[in-house]
Each structure stands twice: as structure tokens, then as C-alpha cells.
Design a protein around this motif. Structure first.
Motif, PDB file in Angstrom:
ATOM      1  N   MET A   1       0.837  -1.164   0.000  1.00 55.36           N
ATOM      2  CA  MET A   1       0.000   0.000   0.000  1.00 55.36           C
ATOM      3  C   MET A   1       0.892   1.241   0.000  1.00 55.36           C
ATOM      4  N   SER A   2       0.537   2.197  -0.833  1.00 51.73           N
ATOM      5  CA  SER A   2       1.343   3.410  -0.924  1.00 51.73           C
ATOM      6  C   SER A   2       0.447   4.623  -1.155  1.00 51.73           C
ATOM      7  N   VAL A   3       1.048   5.763  -0.949  1.00 49.99           N
ATOM      8  CA  VAL A   3       0.364   7.025  -1.145  1.00 49.99           C
ATOM      9  C   VAL A   3       1.250   7.903  -2.010  1.00 49.99           C
ATOM     10  N   ARG A   4       0.634   8.798  -2.724  1.00 48.50           N
ATOM     11  CA  ARG A   4       1.354   9.752  -3.569  1.00 48.50           C
ATOM     12  C   ARG A   4       1.195  11.130  -2.924  1.00 48.50           C
ATOM     13  N   VAL A   5       2.316  11.742  -2.546  1.00 40.14           N
ATOM     14  CA  VAL A   5       2.304  13.045  -1.900  1.00 40.14           C
ATOM     15  C   VAL A   5       2.987  14.044  -2.822  1.00 40.14           C
ATOM     16  N   THR A   6       2.233  15.031  -3.281  1.00 38.02           N
ATOM     17  CA  THR A   6       2.787  16.103  -4.104  1.00 38.02           C
ATOM     18  C   THR A   6       2.946  17.334  -3.234  1.00 38.02           C
ATOM     19  N   LEU A   7       4.162  17.803  -3.139  1.00 35.08           N
ATOM     20  CA  LEU A   7       4.456  19.014  -2.380  1.00 35.08           C
ATOM     21  C   LEU A   7       4.614  20.165  -3.357  1.00 35.08           C
ATOM     22  N   ALA A 133      -1.865   5.481   3.764  1.00 38.38           N
ATOM     23  CA  ALA A 133      -1.256   4.812   2.611  1.00 38.38           C
ATOM     24  C   ALA A 133      -2.194   3.773   2.008  1.00 38.38           C
ATOM     25  N   ASP A 134      -3.243   4.227   1.378  1.00 38.98           N
ATOM     26  CA  ASP A 134      -4.129   3.341   0.628  1.00 38.98           C
ATOM     27  C   ASP A 134      -3.688   3.397  -0.821  1.00 38.98           C
ATOM     28  N   ASP A 135      -3.556   2.236  -1.459  1.00 39.67           N
ATOM     29  CA  ASP A 135      -3.105   2.234  -2.854  1.00 39.67           C
ATOM     30  C   ASP A 135      -3.941   3.176  -3.694  1.00 39.67           C
ATOM     31  N   GLY A 136      -3.238   4.045  -4.395  1.00 38.70           N
ATOM     32  CA  GLY A 136      -3.892   4.976  -5.288  1.00 38.70           C
ATOM     33  C   GLY A 136      -4.299   6.282  -4.632  1.00 38.70           C
ATOM     34  N   SER A 137      -4.139   6.392  -3.311  1.00 40.60           N
ATOM     35  CA  SER A 137      -4.539   7.643  -2.671  1.00 40.60           C
ATOM     36  C   SER A 137      -3.515   8.733  -2.977  1.00 40.60           C
TER      37      SER A 137
END
Length: 191
Positions: A1-7, A133-137
């Protein structure tokens, strides 16, 4: 499970050499203009499930101007600069050259009475590690350039001295993917 964080680095509130430690000035005219120019690429990031910003005036104004309707996060505050707050680096160096040298050389030092660099990096990393960290979040956060630098150093497990070698320009973006303790820098084509 992963998360995408854009700063997203906040737009400017002063000329680079006039920047003050722990400054909370609103966007200046140039900053508003920069937001308008970059809006076409940054507005779509507001589709993220979670939208945050640093509690500073310029971070909030940048996020609001982009339509993010963000939640201000105290954990994304700039480094606490103690008694140096409100001064430029040149002003502090003229008054306390030894203290500035110690601060730049040792990430555990806090001659200003505020937060050491290592503590700041750890605080930002702690915020990053607690993102769901939900896949696609996906998450977007508008933050001060110092916060973006700290997040990069933390995510890449780089030595704290790397912080001084990362140049974060106003309205630049950084994408980190992963989960607590396991982050990757994602470079994307924007064309």
C-alpha cells in the motif's frame, strides 16, 4: 500500500535576499502573478483526496488561489528559528557570525533557541509518515520551501547537510510515493 504526496512550494512573499526566518508575510505582487502563470499546471493537483498547507499566510494564499481548499497543518510549519525569527540570514550573520557558522555546520545545534535542523527534518518526516497509505490515494500540500527541502532529505534518507544543497523555487513541485519509512522521489514529465 502506498500514497502519492505532491508538495507544492508556496509562491513568494519577498525577493529571495529579503527572505526572513520564520516569515509570515502574505504573497507579494510577484507571487500572485506567478500563481496565475502556473495555475494551468497546478490547479489539477487539487483533485487529490487530501489537500493540506503550511499554516503560513503565503502557503494558505497559494493553496486558496489554486482552489485547493486545504486544511492547514501545524506540523508543516517552517523551522522554529527562535530569536532569529523575522531577521534575514545576513542580519543574523552580522550580529552572531559564530552562531550562524555553528548552525550551518551542526544539524543538532540550535543557537537561536528554536528548533535544530535535525529536529525540523524529523518533524516533517513524521508528518509524511502519518499520511494514509491506501493504494492509489493522493495528497497535495502547499508548503514553505524549507518544508519541501526537509521532506526531500527525510524521504531520501540523505545526510542532514544535504538540506543546504536543495534549491526549492516558488511553485515548484515534488512528488514522493511510498509509505511510512519507505519513500521514493518520483520525477514526472509535465509536457
Amino acid at each position: 500500500m502506498s500514497v502519492r504526496v505532491t508538495l507544492v512550494a508556496a509562491a513568494r512573499s519577498s525577493a529571495r535576499l529579503a527572505e526572513r526566518f520564520d516569515d509570515d508575510r502574505p504573497l507579494d505582487q510577484a507571487g500572485w502573478y506567478e500563481v496565475q502563470l502556473a495555475a494551468h499546471t497546478l490547479v489539477p493537483l487539487g483533485a487529490a483526496e487530501l489537500r493540506y498547507c503550511s499554516p503560513t499566510a503565503r502557503s494558505r494564499a497559494t493553496a486558496d488561489a489554486l482552489g485547493y481548499a486545504p486544511l492547514a497543518q501545524p506540523a508543516l510549519s517552517d523551522c522554529d528559528m527562535g530569536r532569529w525569527r523575522g531577521f534575514t540570514l545576513a542580519e543574523v550573520a552580522a550580529r552572531e557570525p559564530g552562531a550562524v557558522d555553528a548552525w550551518l555546520a551542526d544539524p543538532r545545534s540550535a543557537p537561536h533557541g528554536g528548533e535544530p535542523l535535525l529536529g525540523f527534518i524529523s518533524r516533517i518526516g513524521g508528518w509524511l509518515d502519518t499520511r494514509p497509505a491506501d493504494d492509489g490515494s493522493s495528497v497535495v500540500a502547499v508548503a514553505e520551501p524549507a518544508v519541501v527541502r526537509a521532506a526531500l532529505v527525510y524521504a531520501l534518507k540523505a545526510p542532514p547537510s544535504t538540506y543546504w544543497n536543495v534549491d526549492v523555487r516558488p511553485l515548484s513541485t515534488v512528488v514522493l510515493t511510498g509509505r511510512s519509512g519507505r519513500w521514493s522521489l518520483c520525477l514526472e514529465h509535465t509536457g
